[in-house]
Design a protein around this motif. Structure first.
Motif, short mmCIF file in Angstrom:
data_model
loop_
_atom_site.label_atom_id
_atom_site.label_comp_id
_atom_site.label_asym_id
_atom_site.label_seq_id
_atom_site.Cartn_x
_atom_site.Cartn_y
_atom_site.Cartn_z
N GLU A 43 0.86 -1.19 0.00
CA GLU A 43 0.00 0.00 0.00
C GLU A 43 0.89 1.24 0.00
O GLU A 43 1.05 1.91 1.02
CB GLU A 43 -0.92 0.00 1.22
CG GLU A 43 -1.89 -1.18 1.24
CD GLU A 43 -2.82 -1.14 2.44
OE1 GLU A 43 -2.64 -0.25 3.30
OE2 GLU A 43 -3.70 -1.99 2.52
N THR A 82 -11.30 0.80 -3.70
CA THR A 82 -10.21 -0.15 -3.92
C THR A 82 -10.70 -1.59 -3.95
O THR A 82 -9.96 -2.48 -4.35
CB THR A 82 -9.15 -0.01 -2.82
OG1 THR A 82 -9.74 -0.24 -1.54
CG2 THR A 82 -8.54 1.39 -2.84
N SER A 88 -4.94 -2.22 -5.14
CA SER A 88 -5.55 -1.01 -4.59
C SER A 88 -4.68 0.21 -4.86
O SER A 88 -5.19 1.32 -5.01
CB SER A 88 -5.78 -1.17 -3.09
OG SER A 88 -4.56 -1.37 -2.40
N ALA A 89 -3.36 0.03 -4.93
CA ALA A 89 -2.47 1.16 -5.20
C ALA A 89 -2.76 1.75 -6.57
O ALA A 89 -2.71 2.97 -6.75
CB ALA A 89 -1.01 0.71 -5.11
#
Length: 265
Positions: free
Chosen positions: A77, A88, A94-95
């Motif tokens: 992250e 996300t 999610s990044a």
């Protein structure tokens, strides 16, 4: 090896189900890998742009528990986000979702490339960025044991922090090791090849890092007649405390520092 250390920092990785959805996800991972490979195989650093700076402003600094410990960027992250508009849960990475939001784009290829390039640009940014001494706000959720914070999540940035960060020695994923990192990565938890400050020799050639710190700050340890350093417990403790503060110092340098490298384009 650095790739193994990054993977161990990510923690336990979860297993995933098979099926058509998995095949789509695996293909997306391969596309991502190709982009990262191309970035790390370049012969020179990418030109520093305003888009890189947007991502650097949101980098998430943590404490890497290697040797004496040192600040680094979370490989799972790497970016902060506080917007409810970032979902996300729909993204394997999610990044990348956060990067798309920060850059205000839907171009996944471009966002992936920029975030991979940031991995390479971080050491140069930290070596040359400048920040006036003063009190700066940290992100909500930033925490470190024994962190030196003022009220309302403020961090007091000092000239000593500037000197230490500018001189920091980084551990980086290289073009030789990037393939190993990508091949070992779990598709459920993509890793970004983010660098971190060397926890054994953060500021020079000595594993007793306080000696290098003291010399950088113009306050070297005294020596005895045999040419050996006289290690004062009080001075050791003061420098160790300052060392712990470099996590917060690096965070605010990313967020507010003026780049020393000219912005292109």
């Amino acid at each position: 090896m650095i790739r193994r250390q990054l993977i161990s920092l990510a923690g336990a990785l979860t297993a995933s189900s098979l099926g058509w959805w998995w095949l789509r996800k695996d293909a997306a991972a391969e596309d991502r890998h190709d982009i990262i490979r191309s970035v790390f195989s370049a012969n020179a650093l990418p030109a520093f742009t305003a888009q890189h700076l947007l991502l650097i402003r949101q980098l998430r600094v943590n404490w890497v528990p290697e040797e004496s410990g040192a600040p680094g960027i979370d490989p799972v992250e790497p970016l902060w986000h506080s917007s409810a508009n970032v979902n996300t849960s729909t993204e394997a990475d999610s990044a990348l979702s956060i990067a798309l939001h920060i850059l205000q784009t839907t171009d996944r290829t471009r966002a992936t490339r920029l975030l991979a390039e940031v991995c390479l640009l971080i050491p140069e940014f930290v070596a040359s960025a400048m920040l006036p001494a003063g009190n700066y706000s940290l992100p909500s959720g930033f925490a470190q044991p024994r962190q030196r914070l003022l009220a309302n999540q403020l961090f007091q940035f000092l000239p000593a922090h500037q000197s230490l960060l500018n001189a920091a020695q980084w551990r980086e994923v290289s073009s030789d090791s990037i393939e190993d990192l990508l091949s070992d990565e779990d598709p459920n938890q993509p890793l970004w090849p983010m660098p971190y400050i060397d926890g054994k020799r953060p500021y020079g050639n000595r594993s007793y890092y306080q000696i290098d710190m003291a010399e950088l700050l113009g306050q070297p340890y005294a020596m005895n007649a045999q040419g050996k350093y006289i290690l004062s417990p009080d001075k050791d403790q003061a420098l160790a405390s300052l060392y712990l503060q470099t996590q917060g110092a690096l965070q605010v340098l990313f967020m507010y520092g003026t780049p020393g490298t000219p912005i292109q384009g």
